[in-house]
Write a protein that holds these residues in place. Structure first.
Motif, PDB file in Angstrom:
ATOM      1  N   TRP A 196     -24.608  27.711  16.150  1.00 18.39           N
ATOM      2  CA  TRP A 196     -24.046  26.921  15.056  1.00 18.39           C
ATOM      3  C   TRP A 196     -23.488  27.824  13.954  1.00 18.39           C
ATOM      4  O   TRP A 196     -24.120  28.777  13.532  1.00 18.39           O
ATOM      5  CB  TRP A 196     -25.127  26.010  14.473  1.00 18.39           C
ATOM      6  N   SER A 197     -22.292  27.492  13.464  1.00 18.62           N
ATOM      7  CA  SER A 197     -21.720  28.211  12.325  1.00 18.62           C
ATOM      8  C   SER A 197     -21.247  27.182  11.310  1.00 18.62           C
ATOM      9  O   SER A 197     -20.358  26.367  11.611  1.00 18.62           O
ATOM     10  CB  SER A 197     -20.538  29.074  12.797  1.00 18.62           C
ATOM     11  N   SER A 198     -21.867  27.221  10.119  1.00 22.24           N
ATOM     12  CA  SER A 198     -21.492  26.241   9.084  1.00 22.24           C
ATOM     13  C   SER A 198     -20.030  26.416   8.694  1.00 22.24           C
ATOM     14  O   SER A 198     -19.345  25.448   8.357  1.00 22.24           O
ATOM     15  CB  SER A 198     -22.385  26.403   7.855  1.00 22.24           C
ATOM     16  N   GLU A 199     -19.569  27.656   8.762  1.00 15.82           N
ATOM     17  CA  GLU A 199     -18.159  27.922   8.445  1.00 15.82           C
ATOM     18  C   GLU A 199     -17.238  27.211   9.423  1.00 15.82           C
ATOM     19  O   GLU A 199     -16.281  26.537   9.036  1.00 15.82           O
ATOM     20  CB  GLU A 199     -17.889  29.421   8.551  1.00 15.82           C
ATOM     21  N   ALA A 200     -17.548  27.370  10.720  1.00 15.16           N
ATOM     22  CA  ALA A 200     -16.686  26.764  11.746  1.00 15.16           C
ATOM     23  C   ALA A 200     -16.729  25.244  11.657  1.00 15.16           C
ATOM     24  O   ALA A 200     -15.751  24.568  11.971  1.00 15.16           O
ATOM     25  CB  ALA A 200     -17.112  27.233  13.128  1.00 15.16           C
ATOM     26  N   ALA A 201     -17.892  24.704  11.239  1.00 18.66           N
ATOM     27  CA  ALA A 201     -18.046  23.249  11.237  1.00 18.66           C
ATOM     28  C   ALA A 201     -17.524  22.598   9.956  1.00 18.66           C
ATOM     29  O   ALA A 201     -17.346  21.381   9.913  1.00 18.66           O
ATOM     30  CB  ALA A 201     -19.520  22.896  11.428  1.00 18.66           C
ATOM     31  N   ALA A 202     -17.271  23.430   8.927  1.00 20.03           N
ATOM     32  CA  ALA A 202     -16.902  22.866   7.627  1.00 20.03           C
ATOM     33  C   ALA A 202     -15.609  22.058   7.708  1.00 20.03           C
ATOM     34  O   ALA A 202     -14.623  22.494   8.308  1.00 20.03           O
ATOM     35  CB  ALA A 202     -16.744  23.993   6.605  1.00 20.03           C
ATOM     36  N   GLY A 203     -15.643  20.887   7.119  1.00 17.22           N
ATOM     37  CA  GLY A 203     -14.429  20.077   6.991  1.00 17.22           C
ATOM     38  C   GLY A 203     -13.980  19.360   8.255  1.00 17.22           C
ATOM     39  O   GLY A 203     -12.914  18.743   8.253  1.00 17.22           O
ATOM     40  N   LEU A 204     -14.761  19.427   9.322  1.00 13.97           N
ATOM     41  CA  LEU A 204     -14.337  18.757  10.556  1.00 13.97           C
ATOM     42  C   LEU A 204     -14.647  17.262  10.477  1.00 13.97           C
ATOM     43  O   LEU A 204     -15.703  16.860   9.976  1.00 13.97           O
ATOM     44  CB  LEU A 204     -15.048  19.364  11.767  1.00 13.97           C
ATOM     45  N   ASP A 205     -13.726  16.431  11.010  1.00 10.85           N
ATOM     46  CA  ASP A 205     -14.023  14.996  11.081  1.00 10.85           C
ATOM     47  C   ASP A 205     -14.995  14.774  12.256  1.00 10.85           C
ATOM     48  O   ASP A 205     -15.238  15.692  13.034  1.00 10.85           O
ATOM     49  CB  ASP A 205     -12.725  14.182  11.213  1.00 10.85           C
ATOM     50  N   PRO A 206     -15.589  13.561  12.357  1.00 14.25           N
ATOM     51  CA  PRO A 206     -16.639  13.376  13.377  1.00 14.25           C
ATOM     52  C   PRO A 206     -16.196  13.778  14.793  1.00 14.25           C
ATOM     53  O   PRO A 206     -16.956  14.416  15.520  1.00 14.25           O
ATOM     54  CB  PRO A 206     -16.949  11.878  13.289  1.00 14.25           C
ATOM     55  N   LEU A 207     -14.963  13.427  15.182  1.00  7.93           N
ATOM     56  CA  LEU A 207     -14.545  13.743  16.547  1.00  7.93           C
ATOM     57  C   LEU A 207     -14.394  15.257  16.739  1.00  7.93           C
ATOM     58  O   LEU A 207     -14.841  15.817  17.741  1.00  7.93           O
ATOM     59  CB  LEU A 207     -13.235  13.017  16.883  1.00  7.93           C
TER      60      LEU A 207
END
Ligand code: ZN
Length: 669
Positions: A5-16
């Motif tokens: 898991w990377s909070s950076e990579a996940a930031a701002g992503l919509d649910p899909l």
């Protein structure tokens, strides 16, 4: 197992997008899922095509690979169409698929996962399901459920084995409802489900539970090994013998793996016991079959009998469990062959299929070894595995597959394939479905040509091959046997040409032409028919000769004489090998200039002089001299070779097929 898991990579992503992101994190671990196994979902607000917004369950499409999944690999469904189904008493597979399909919010979406209702009935927003090796290592023991409790304690609920579908979905939801504080559910002898309020929570619970299981699995005392240092029987000969026996109904590709990891498993004295229990998780049965064939002798001569016994036992297993009204049968041959003292062989209609089987079985080895170290590996009963192997919902996927190509399962070797006729032929055979070995004395040229072919299901492997060197030919044949089990089609094409009148011809040039244009074909075709005879499947040998053999021209003595020897070699090969079902045919092209290395500037100048034309008029000269007044291209020759290589020419051997636009003086005789 480490969280990716990377909070950076996940930031701002919509649910899909977030669902795609953590699905790929699971897919990146081969010890969690392989090839379409496992599934993931998210519950979120989505646009309703009929207007407004509604609560949706977006779930992985059936058979989509988590490692590479994109947004288009998911199917959105109306959640409130699915949840009430939990109140049904029964819902058979057909009705379930129908109702799930009716809930789709997008008609272009892939078919939703078979486990859709499980995801719908558990109320948390994010759900991750894998077939984690470490979890299966715990469940696939005689006392699997108590092992899970002992290692994972209250963190999980345990759901007894039930075939995927409505019943498993409802049972899983019941276990969850009994204790909603759990982080996940272990599906006995199947896999792990985790859930959470966020994508990160569900994913990290998954990794955490798997890590706890991994920590408890000690492989240190897997038991005594047979020494891997003992002399290894000839794996290449075993591969060829197996391929011959396994390809009697349909040609198969046979991959070999003699790596230390595989040897450590297959050389174990108890391999025949623990490898005969069944797969680690039911959906592997579709790739690996329920059981591998475990050989009890490393002598290839004993392998055909072992294959026959395996197929008889498989037929018996089908007879015992199949519905007599249903006549569909999978091929009876093994997908995995374990050969103590040698390694593992896996089979498929393509190398990709055989490689997938190998990857799955290498994971299975980890699970079996782990479970054996803890007390003993146990798989599902044959009845349950048969139900998956012959499950209409899985067979449906086979029906969606495109029709097989003409040369599916066949292996071809083309010499001189870095350019010209050789390269065009390699491309044509690959596009017809053959697994092609692109060989050339110019190794980087072969690599480049093979690279051009690969993709879209076309398979090619490069090999450096000097046709004039006996050792080089032997090494290539061995490499091919180890890579795919053997050969069905050999196109002996490599050639050179120099122009000089005989009275001025140096001995070295004469000798060089004989080495490549005559002896080279002898060495390649001799090795080919030896391998084909051992394999026992017949075969097709095609020699690319020349119009010159019937209609020689001046200043071309070294070439024409050697090519005449090649033609005669082909005819004698046809005579000697008909009884083995090996067909040997010749094609006679004329003046093929496409991308050819044979037509050097020197040769062009020499032939132009011999015909009394200017060099820049040479191609036109050749075109005008044939009956069709047509230029002959490498693709025209490749088409003729494909015909002779295929079963469409099954009754043709010893023939010469001109591809020269029609040259009267070169009519075969
Ligand atoms: Zn599953």
């Amino acid at each position: 197992m480490q969280s990716r898991w990377s909070s950076e990579a996940a930031a701002g992503l919509d649910p899909l997008a977030l669902r795609v992101y953590t699905s790929r994190l699971l897919g990146a671990e081969p010890s969690l899922v392989l090839f379409g196994g496992g599934n993931t979902s998210v519950k979120h607000e989505a646009a309703d095509p009929r207007g407004g917004v509604r609560r949706a369950l977006t779930i992985k499409g059936s058979g989509t690979d988590l490692a590479t999944i994109g947004a288009d690999g998911f199917a959105p469904l109306g959640l409130d169409d699915l949840i009430p189904l939990r109140e049904r008493d029964v819902l058979d597979d057909e009705a379930m698929v129908e109702l799930v399909t009716l809930a789709l919010l997008d008609t272009q979406a892939p078919r939703p996962s078979i486990e859709t209702l499980l995801h719908a009935f558990i109320p948390l927003d994010w759900i991750d399901h894998s077939h984690a090796d470490a979890i299966l290592t715990l469940t696939n023991q005689a006392d699997g459920a108590s092992r899970v409790q002992e290692v994972l304690g209250d963190a999980v609920g345990v759901v007894p084995y039930i075939k995927p579908g409505f019943e498993l979905s409802r049972a899983s939801a019941d276990v969850f409802d009994a204790d909603p504080s759990v982080d996940g559910l272990v599906l006995d002898k199947h896999g792990l489900v985790t859930f959470g309020e966020t994508a990160q929570a569900s994913y990290e619970r998954h990794i955490e539970l798997v890590s706890r299981a991994e920590a408890r699995i000690a492989r240190s005392w897997f038991g005594p090994r047979r020494s891997s240092a003992e002399p290894q029987s000839d794996a290449a000969r075993m591969a060829t013998t197996l391929r011959g026996r396994l390809s009697r109904r349909r040609h198969m590709i046979v991959r070999s793996d003699s790596s230390p990891r595989v040897r450590a498993f297959v050389d174990h004295p108890d391999v025949a016991r623990f490898a005969q229990q069944g797969p680690a998780t039911p959906d592997h049965v579709l790739r690996t079959k329920r059981l591998p064939l475990v050989l009890d002798s490393d002598d290839p001569a004993d392998a055909p009998g072992a294959v026959d016994r395996y197929e008889a036992a498989y037929a018996e297993y089908v007879r015992e469990h199949a519905d007599p009204a249903d006549d569909f049968r999978h091929d009876a041959g093994p997908r995995v062959v374990l050969a103590p003292g040698i390694g593992m062989f896996t089979t498929g209609r393509s190398a990709a299929e055989a490689d997938a089987v190998a990857r799955i079985y290498r994971q299975t080895m980890d699970v079996i070894e782990g479970a054996e170290s803890m007390g003993g590996y146990a798989a599902l009963p044959a009845r349950d595995l048969f139900d998956i192997e012959y499950w209409p919902l899985e067979l449906y996927k086979l029906k969606l597959a495109p029709p097989e190509r003409e040369l599916a399962g066949r292996v071809a070797l083309v010499t001189g394939a870095a350019s010209g006729i050789g390269r065009a032929t390699a491309e044509r055979l690959a596009s017809a479905g053959a697994h092609v070995f692109v060989t050339d004395v110019d190794g980087s040229g072969a690599e480049e040509a093979a690279r051009r072919i690969c993709g879209d299901g076309d398979a090619a492997e490069p090999l450096t091959l000097d046709v004039t060197d006996e050792d080089s030919v032997t090494a290539a044949m061995r490499a091919i046997a180890l890579a795919v089990g053997g050969l069905d089609i050999v196109v002996s094409n490599a050639g050179i040409a120099d122009a000089a009148p005989i009275d001025a011809l140096p001995l070295t040039e004469w000798q060089q032409s004989l080495d490549v244009n005559a002896t080279g074909h002898f060495l390649v075709t001799r090795a080919a028919v030896r391998g084909m005879r051992q394999q026992g499947l017949g075969g097709s040998v095609i020699l690319v000769c020349t119009k010159n053999t019937f209609d020689p021209g001046r200043d071309f003595g070294a070439y024409s004489a050697a090519k005449a020897a090649q033609l005669q070699l082909g005819r004698v090969l046809a005579i000697e090998n008909g009884e083995h079902g090996i067909r040997v045919n010749m094609v006679n092209p004329d003046a093929v200039f496409t991308d050819s290395r044979l037509w050097s500037d020197d040769l062009r100048a020499g032939r132009a002089a011999a015909h009394g034309v200017e060099v820049d008029q040479l191609e036109d000269f050749y075109r005008r001299r044939n009956l069709l007044q047509a230029p002959v291209g490498a693709g025209d020759v490749a088409e003729a070779v494909l015909f002779l290589a295929s079963d469409r020419a099954a009754k043709t051997t010893g023939a010469v097929l001109p591809v020269d636009g029609g040259v009267r003086g070169a009519f075969p005789r």
